[in-house]
Design a protein around this motif. Structure first.
Motif, short mmCIF file in Angstrom:
data_model
loop_
_atom_site.label_atom_id
_atom_site.label_comp_id
_atom_site.label_asym_id
_atom_site.label_seq_id
_atom_site.Cartn_x
_atom_site.Cartn_y
_atom_site.Cartn_z
N MET A 1 33.54 46.27 46.54
CA MET A 1 34.98 46.45 46.39
C MET A 1 35.42 47.63 47.26
SD MET A 1 37.22 46.96 42.93
CE MET A 1 36.85 45.29 42.40
N SER A 2 36.65 47.58 47.77
CA SER A 2 37.16 48.62 48.64
C SER A 2 37.27 49.95 47.89
CB SER A 2 38.53 48.22 49.18
OG SER A 2 38.45 47.00 49.87
N LEU B 1 42.38 42.59 52.93
CA LEU B 1 42.62 41.94 51.65
C LEU B 1 42.69 40.44 51.91
CD1 LEU B 1 43.41 42.37 48.59
CD2 LEU B 1 45.79 42.18 49.37
N ALA C 1 35.15 36.93 48.16
CA ALA C 1 34.54 38.02 47.40
C ALA C 1 33.10 38.26 47.82
CB ALA C 1 34.62 37.73 45.91
N LEU D 1 38.12 42.39 48.79
CA LEU D 1 38.93 42.35 47.58
C LEU D 1 39.86 41.15 47.74
CD1 LEU D 1 39.48 43.99 44.96
CD2 LEU D 1 41.40 45.03 46.17
N GLU E 1 34.18 39.96 39.63
CA GLU E 1 34.25 41.19 40.42
C GLU E 1 34.96 40.93 41.74
OE1 GLU E 1 31.28 44.72 42.11
OE2 GLU E 1 30.47 42.91 41.17
N ASN E 2 35.79 41.89 42.15
CA ASN E 2 36.53 41.85 43.41
C ASN E 2 37.71 40.88 43.39
OD1 ASN E 2 34.71 43.73 44.37
ND2 ASN E 2 34.30 42.64 46.28
N VAL F 1 41.57 40.11 41.96
CA VAL F 1 42.78 40.64 41.33
C VAL F 1 43.75 39.48 41.24
CG1 VAL F 1 44.67 42.30 41.55
CG2 VAL F 1 42.38 42.92 42.34
N LEU G 1 44.77 47.10 47.49
CA LEU G 1 43.55 47.47 48.19
C LEU G 1 43.16 48.92 47.89
CD1 LEU G 1 41.41 46.47 50.27
CD2 LEU G 1 42.76 47.69 51.99
N GLY H 1 42.02 49.15 44.28
CA GLY H 1 40.84 48.34 44.04
C GLY H 1 40.64 47.97 42.60
N PRO I 1 40.18 46.01 39.12
CA PRO I 1 39.42 44.81 38.77
C PRO I 1 40.31 43.66 38.35
CG PRO I 1 39.28 46.39 37.00
CD PRO I 1 39.98 47.09 38.14
#
Length: 231
Positions: free
Chosen positions: A1-2, A167, A180, A185, A199-200, A202, A219, A222, A224
């Motif tokens: 993740m960023s 993104l 991902a 992200l 994960e990653n 949104v 971004l 970041g 979740p």
């Protein structure tokens, strides 16, 4: 993740179901192809096709109908049917054109990353605007299509950007997993089927009202899955 504070330099867009409301158009051409073989496609099988590449879709179609046709013949038939539909023009997803225009106006780099093959992508670009993308990666230009990360890794390579600077925007489980796994992200706006939290990822309900500052914030922070709620 960023990492928090990372500056956004590129936005990587999926096409079908994200920028364009074309999944329903694919449904029409798939139903026409299934009818040629004397059958129909169940809802479950159609949902399993969303976000998949051409060959996986054809495998699912053949299995559903119990046919042993040459996949190349089915691909040709499906492509011809879809081409005729795409040539009539593609409907944008709500908010997609406005967001793409804003991203370009902000000077961010853009990529179109799609499982759809190049001939159909070229037709779609008549609607989307070839000038709106610095690079495009089609499904027949990679060895492994979505959900493999190769398409997104290839797009970042062409843009000369890292995952921390980009993104991705997706709508399907397959595409979201592809992005991902490539280290991006992913802003997920589910279209035809739900996308499980991971994960990653949104989530947002729509692209309507979303602007570049929102993308930068997503971004930079970041956050979740399921924590983006400004739209």
């Amino acid at each position: 993740m960023s990492a928090p504070g990372t500056a956004l330099r590129g936005v990587l867009f999926d096409m079908d179901g994200t920028l364009t409301d074309t999944e329903r158009l694919w449904t029409i051409s798939l139903e026409e192809t299934a009818a040629h073989y004397g059958g129909t496609i169940s809802t479950a099988t159609r949902e399993a096709m969303v976000g998949q590449d051409m060959w996986t879709t054809i495998d699912l179609l053949h299995a559903e109908l119990g046919v042993t046709a040459d996949p190349a013949d089915t691909a040709r038939m499906l492509t011809e049917a879809t081409t005729a539909i795409f040539r009539r023009g593609l409907p944008w997803k709500p908010g997609a054109r406005e967001l793409l225009t804003a991203v370009r106006a902000a000077g961010l780099r853009t990529a179109l990353v799609t499982a759809t093959h190049r001939p159909l992508v070229e037709i779609a670009l008549c609607t989307l605007g070839v000038e709106n993308f610095d690079v495009t990666v089609a499904g027949d230009e990679v060895v492994c299509n979505k959900p493999d990360p190769e398409p997104y890794r290839r797009a970042m390579q062409l843009l000369d950007l890292t995952p921390a600077e980009c993104l991705a925007i997706e709508d399907s489980p397959s595409g979201s997993r592809s992005a991902a796994t490539a280290g991006l992200l992913v802003l997920v706006v589910p279209s035809e089927m739900p996308v499980p939290p991971a994960e990653n990822l949104v989530f947002a309900d729509t692209l309507v009202g979303l602007d570049v500052d929102d993308l930068r914030r997503i971004l930079a922070e970041g956050r979740p899955a399921e924590q983006f709620d400004s739209v």
